[in-house]
Each structure stands twice: as structure tokens, then as C-alpha cells.
Scaffold this motif. Structure first.
Motif, PDB file in Angstrom:
ATOM      1  N   VAL A 311      12.111 -29.525 -27.773  1.00 48.58           N
ATOM      2  CA  VAL A 311      12.703 -30.628 -27.020  1.00 48.58           C
ATOM      3  C   VAL A 311      13.633 -31.450 -27.893  1.00 48.58           C
ATOM      4  CG1 VAL A 311      12.190 -32.735 -25.719  1.00 48.58           C
ATOM      5  CG2 VAL A 311      10.673 -30.769 -25.525  1.00 48.58           C
ATOM      6  N   ILE A 312      14.746 -31.867 -27.304  1.00 43.86           N
ATOM      7  CA  ILE A 312      15.565 -32.961 -27.824  1.00 43.86           C
ATOM      8  C   ILE A 312      15.390 -34.122 -26.850  1.00 43.86           C
ATOM      9  CG2 ILE A 312      17.906 -33.816 -28.228  1.00 43.86           C
ATOM     10  CD1 ILE A 312      18.725 -31.004 -29.033  1.00 43.86           C
ATOM     11  N   GLY A 313      14.967 -35.279 -27.338  1.00 44.98           N
ATOM     12  CA  GLY A 313      14.823 -36.437 -26.462  1.00 44.98           C
ATOM     13  C   GLY A 313      13.419 -36.613 -25.931  1.00 44.98           C
ATOM     14  N   PHE A 314      13.314 -37.076 -24.699  1.00 44.78           N
ATOM     15  CA  PHE A 314      12.042 -37.491 -24.109  1.00 44.78           C
ATOM     16  C   PHE A 314      11.102 -36.311 -23.908  1.00 44.78           C
ATOM     17  CE2 PHE A 314       9.455 -37.870 -20.253  1.00 44.78           C
ATOM     18  CZ  PHE A 314       8.697 -38.985 -20.550  1.00 44.78           C
ATOM     19  N   TYR A 315       9.821 -36.530 -24.269  1.00 51.42           N
ATOM     20  CA  TYR A 315       8.760 -35.593 -23.924  1.00 51.42           C
ATOM     21  C   TYR A 315       7.442 -36.345 -23.918  1.00 51.42           C
ATOM     22  CZ  TYR A 315       5.246 -31.993 -23.984  1.00 51.42           C
ATOM     23  OH  TYR A 315       4.146 -31.224 -23.669  1.00 51.42           O
ATOM     24  N   GLN A 316       6.600 -36.040 -22.921  1.00 47.16           N
ATOM     25  CA  GLN A 316       5.234 -36.539 -22.941  1.00 47.16           C
ATOM     26  C   GLN A 316       4.303 -35.381 -22.577  1.00 47.16           C
ATOM     27  OE1 GLN A 316       4.902 -39.657 -19.936  1.00 47.16           O
ATOM     28  NE2 GLN A 316       4.272 -38.177 -18.381  1.00 47.16           N
ATOM     29  N   SER A 317       3.148 -35.333 -23.236  1.00 48.69           N
ATOM     30  CA  SER A 317       2.150 -34.345 -22.859  1.00 48.69           C
ATOM     31  C   SER A 317       1.675 -34.630 -21.446  1.00 48.69           C
ATOM     32  CB  SER A 317       0.969 -34.396 -23.831  1.00 48.69           C
ATOM     33  OG  SER A 317       1.356 -33.962 -25.116  1.00 48.69           O
ATOM     34  N   PRO A 318       1.224 -33.609 -20.717  1.00 47.04           N
ATOM     35  CA  PRO A 318       0.761 -33.818 -19.342  1.00 47.04           C
ATOM     36  C   PRO A 318      -0.263 -34.948 -19.250  1.00 47.04           C
ATOM     37  CG  PRO A 318       0.936 -31.488 -19.801  1.00 47.04           C
ATOM     38  CD  PRO A 318       1.189 -32.189 -21.094  1.00 47.04           C
ATOM     39  N   GLN A 319      -0.099 -35.785 -18.248  1.00 46.03           N
ATOM     40  CA  GLN A 319      -0.919 -36.980 -18.063  1.00 46.03           C
ATOM     41  C   GLN A 319      -2.004 -36.752 -17.005  1.00 46.03           C
ATOM     42  OE1 GLN A 319       0.083 -40.065 -19.994  1.00 46.03           O
ATOM     43  NE2 GLN A 319       0.901 -38.234 -20.988  1.00 46.03           N
ATOM     44  N   HIS A 320      -2.961 -37.691 -16.964  1.00 49.81           N
ATOM     45  CA  HIS A 320      -3.990 -37.754 -15.915  1.00 49.81           C
ATOM     46  C   HIS A 320      -4.843 -36.485 -15.866  1.00 49.81           C
ATOM     47  CE1 HIS A 320      -1.794 -41.281 -14.562  1.00 49.81           C
ATOM     48  NE2 HIS A 320      -0.693 -40.558 -14.490  1.00 49.81           N
ATOM     49  N   ASP A 321      -5.034 -35.842 -17.021  1.00 51.49           N
ATOM     50  CA  ASP A 321      -5.842 -34.621 -17.103  1.00 51.49           C
ATOM     51  C   ASP A 321      -5.290 -33.492 -16.244  1.00 51.49           C
ATOM     52  OD1 ASP A 321      -7.713 -35.739 -18.891  1.00 51.49           O
ATOM     53  OD2 ASP A 321      -8.782 -36.682 -17.224  1.00 51.49           O
ATOM     54  N   MET A 322      -4.003 -33.545 -15.924  1.00 60.03           N
ATOM     55  CA  MET A 322      -3.385 -32.505 -15.120  1.00 60.03           C
ATOM     56  C   MET A 322      -2.984 -31.320 -15.985  1.00 60.03           C
ATOM     57  SD  MET A 322      -1.133 -34.810 -12.464  1.00 60.03           S
ATOM     58  CE  MET A 322      -0.708 -33.414 -11.416  1.00 60.03           C
ATOM     59  N   VAL A 323      -2.765 -30.189 -15.341  1.00 60.48           N
ATOM     60  CA  VAL A 323      -2.391 -28.961 -16.038  1.00 60.48           C
ATOM     61  C   VAL A 323      -0.926 -28.673 -15.766  1.00 60.48           C
ATOM     62  CG1 VAL A 323      -2.802 -26.471 -16.248  1.00 60.48           C
ATOM     63  CG2 VAL A 323      -4.722 -28.039 -15.857  1.00 60.48           C
ATOM     64  N   TYR A 324      -0.188 -28.425 -16.840  1.00 53.09           N
ATOM     65  CA  TYR A 324       1.236 -28.045 -16.701  1.00 53.09           C
ATOM     66  C   TYR A 324       1.479 -26.783 -17.505  1.00 53.09           C
ATOM     67  CZ  TYR A 324       6.264 -27.867 -17.332  1.00 53.09           C
ATOM     68  OH  TYR A 324       7.561 -27.443 -17.383  1.00 53.09           O
ATOM     69  N   CYS A 325       2.050 -25.771 -16.864  1.00 51.36           N
ATOM     70  CA  CYS A 325       2.404 -24.508 -17.515  1.00 51.36           C
ATOM     71  C   CYS A 325       3.908 -24.309 -17.347  1.00 51.36           C
ATOM     72  CB  CYS A 325       1.650 -23.334 -16.890  1.00 51.36           C
ATOM     73  SG  CYS A 325      -0.149 -23.479 -16.988  1.00 51.36           S
ATOM     74  N   PRO A 326       4.681 -24.264 -18.431  1.00 49.25           N
ATOM     75  CA  PRO A 326       6.138 -24.229 -18.328  1.00 49.25           C
ATOM     76  C   PRO A 326       6.691 -22.879 -17.918  1.00 49.25           C
ATOM     77  CG  PRO A 326       5.481 -24.084 -20.616  1.00 49.25           C
ATOM     78  CD  PRO A 326       4.216 -24.292 -19.827  1.00 49.25           C
ATOM     79  N   GLY A 327       7.906 -22.888 -17.367  1.00 55.12           N
ATOM     80  CA  GLY A 327       8.684 -21.677 -17.179  1.00 55.12           C
ATOM     81  C   GLY A 327       9.501 -21.419 -18.428  1.00 55.12           C
ATOM     82  N   VAL A 328      10.401 -20.452 -18.368  1.00 54.11           N
ATOM     83  CA  VAL A 328      11.145 -20.065 -19.560  1.00 54.11           C
ATOM     84  C   VAL A 328      12.071 -21.164 -20.036  1.00 54.11           C
ATOM     85  CG1 VAL A 328      13.096 -18.974 -18.384  1.00 54.11           C
ATOM     86  CG2 VAL A 328      12.403 -18.155 -20.643  1.00 54.11           C
ATOM     87  N   THR A 329      12.562 -22.016 -19.131  1.00 54.95           N
ATOM     88  CA  THR A 329      13.429 -23.105 -19.565  1.00 54.95           C
ATOM     89  C   THR A 329      12.628 -24.365 -19.846  1.00 54.95           C
ATOM     90  OG1 THR A 329      13.905 -23.537 -17.215  1.00 54.95           O
ATOM     91  CG2 THR A 329      15.520 -22.282 -18.471  1.00 54.95           C
TER      92      THR A 329
END
Length: 330
Positions: A311-329
Motif C-alpha cells: 500500500v501507498i497511503g491509507f490502510y487499516q486492518s479489518p475492523q469489528h472482527d470482520m473477515v476481509y480476503c483481497p482480490g489480486v488488486t
């Protein structure tokens, strides 16, 4: 391939890019007649790298025909920027890259033709895409990078990207029995009263709200444009969407309210297409979700590779105990 007709970089081209030069590399917007040549170049580039590190080739671009379809599709996605790198002296295609816009800008895929590895094509493409994102005041610019590719990691880091999450690509199709057994083995309680269905246009607002809640950024346009492909699914409980995916594949991202919801969604999609080829892939940030990693391995999914979210710039880890799985971008 013939060189662009504007060698001086003065014409304003489609996609908001002008023809520019970086060293001996000319960057210009992708044209429709580039697609077939780029498909061969992209297929050859990814195949050569995957073979060099023993990654199954189907995880990226399994054939030239498939790759051609991906490039043609990406070139029509609203908010997508697509550029090619040409050798200035000959006009030969050296590589290309794509970038989605929105609350976060996502770069990928990017590649250099095998004949031009080490000649600056990939760097020139990245410089052009980053400059475009910054000119539009992008809050966050993101990409996913195969960790075995130390050359691309070094390039992206040198251009300002920082690694924020490492995720594993897990491949396979689970049965209901395997999923339940794996859940019990890691202490996950199977959800009841849920069902999986295809995403509909009316679901976009709720799915985007789930993404904003998890990540602080929206993805409305990407969610909307993914629906016609037929790979987007939602998990519903009591008429409430509690998880969605834009596809358990190279491009799709996934958001779930809980780990149990992620398991139910992945299992449900597998049950819809038990004989699908290639198999579904789960992009799992294992440091964030170790129990889900153990579930996947117990369910006999196979780790095919690891990747860095950078990442360049803003990033936060997933909040509220939610699950996030990224795509290729992103």
C-alpha cells in the motif's frame, strides 16, 4: 506492433493518459487492437515466472484465450486505467498494466514481456499508474505481489509501497462433510439458517456497507460491475446479507461479518459448483485469521503461494472482527 502515431506525447489519449516517456520506454493508453498481442505476452510472462517457482499456471492465466478474455474485459470496466509500454525505437510492446479507481486505487495485473525483462518496462508502467492515481488525489494505492517474486517486491518497495498483510492462496473445493468436520476440529460453530445465492443489483448497497465497515473504504463501482460475470455470491441469514464475494478467483475480494460466515459462504459456493475447474481459491490473510487457516488445511485446501498486500497511503486492518480476503488488486 506499430508505434503510437504521437511520438512527442502531446495528444490526450483515452483513459485520461497522455503518451509519456520513461527512459527508452514510451507509455500510452491501451488500444483495442493491442489485446491479442498483450494476451500472448501476459500469458508467457506469468507462465514463465510460475514455472520458475513451481506455482500452478492456472492460478493466473491458464491459456492465451483465457488471458485475451480477461484483458478485453478489464479494458471495458468503468473506472479502469490501462496502459502499455512500447520500446521507443521500434514500437514493440514491452509490457502493460491495469489500475482500478475509486476510494482506493488498485494496480494489477502488471507484467513485462519475457523478451524485455530487466529493460525498465514494468517500472515505467508502475511510475505512470502511480502518477495518475496521485494526480487524482488517491487516498490509497494498493497492489498484491507474489512473495516469491523478489524482483517485483523490490521494485514496488522502491516506488513507495509498504507491505501490510501477507496472505496465502488456498485452492480446492470442499464438501459439506469436510467443511463441518474441519469446523469442529478448530472450534468454529457451523451457522444454521443461512443460504448462498447469486448477488443481485439490489444487494450492492448492503455489500458496499459491509466493505466500508471492515475497511473504511467503499467499493460500490467494482461490486456493481462484477455482477454480470456471474461469479458474485452473497450469504443470507434472516434476509440479511452477512457475507459476499466477487468470486473465489484471481480478481474477486470477499467480506464476511464473522469467520463462521466466511466458511459458510465458501462452502456454499463450492456446493453450487462441485466440479468447477479451476477450483475456487481463497485469499486468506493468515496472520489475521489463524483459525481460518487451520480450517482450510483441515478441509484439505492446498496452499499454492503466498502474496503481499502492499500500500501507498491509507490502510487499516479489518475492523469489528470482520473477515476481509483481497482480490489480486485489493
Amino acid at each position: 506492433m506499430a508505434a503510437s502515431s504521437d511520438r512527442n506525447g502531446s495528444a490526450d489519449m483515452s483513459g485520461g493518459f497522455e503518451v509519456t516517456k520513461v527512459g527508452g520506454v514510451r507509455i500510452r493508453p491501451l488500444r483495442p487492437d493491442d489485446a491479442m498481442a498483450l494476451a500472448q505476452s501476459c500469458f508467457d510472462s506469468f507462465t514463465a515466472f510460475n514455472n520458475s517457482v513451481n506455482i500452478p499456471p492456472h492460478l493466473d492465466f491458464p491459456s492465451v484465450e483465457f488471458t485475451h478474455g480477461v484483458i478485453k474485459h478489464l479494458a471495458t470496466v468503468p473506472g479502469m486505467y490501462a496502459v502499455v509500454a512500447e520500446e521507443e525505437s521500434s514500437g514493440d510492446l514491452m509490457g502493460a498494466g491495469f489500475m482500478t479507481s475509486g476510494d482506493a486505487y488498485g494496480i494489477g495485473p502488471v507484467w513485462a514481456d519475457n523478451a524485455y525483462k530487466g529493460k525498465g518496462a514494468g517500472k515505467a508502467v508502475m511510475i505512470a499508474l502511480i502518477a495518475k492515481a496521485k494526480s487524482e488525489n488517491a487516498k490509497s494505492i494498493r497492489l498484491n505481489q507474489i512473495s516469491a517474486n523478489v524482483v517485483s517486491f523490490s521494485l514496488y518497495a522502491s516506488l513507495g509501497f509498504l507491505p501490510v498483510e501477507c496472505w496465502q492462496e488456498l485452492v480446492g473445493c470442499v464438501t459439506e462433510e469436510k467443511s463441518l468436520s474441519a469446523s469442529r476440529s478448530v472450534g468454529l460453530q457451523p451457522l444454521t439458517g443461512v443460504h448462498v445465492r447469486k448477488m443481485e443489483d439490489a444487494d450492492v448497497k448492503v455489500c458496499n456497507e459491509l466493505h466500508v465497515k471492515a475497511n473504511g473504504l467503499g467499493r460500490t463501482e467494482e461490486i456493481e460491475t462484477a455482477i454480470p460475470a456471474g461469479n458474485s455470491w452473497v450469504l443470507v441469514r434472516n434476509e440479511e446479507i452477512i457475507a459476499y464475494t466477487l468470486g473465489f478467483d484471481l480478481m474477486g475480494h470477499t467480506v464476511a461479518q464473522t469467520e463462521e460466515a466466511l466458511v459458510s459462504l465458501f462452502t456454499g459456493v463450492c456446493l453450487q459448483h462441485p466440479d468447477s475447474s479451476p477450483h475456487p481459491t481463497l485469499h486468506l490473510p493468515s496472520k489475521l485469521y489463524p483459525r481460518l487457516l487451520h480450517w482450510a488445511l483441515a478441509a484439505k485446501l492446498k496452499v499454492s503461494r503466498s502474496c503481499w498486500l502492499m500500500v501507498i497511503g491509507f490502510y487499516q486492518s479489518p475492523q469489528h472482527d470482520m473477515v476481509y480476503c483481497p482480490g489480486v488488486t485489493l
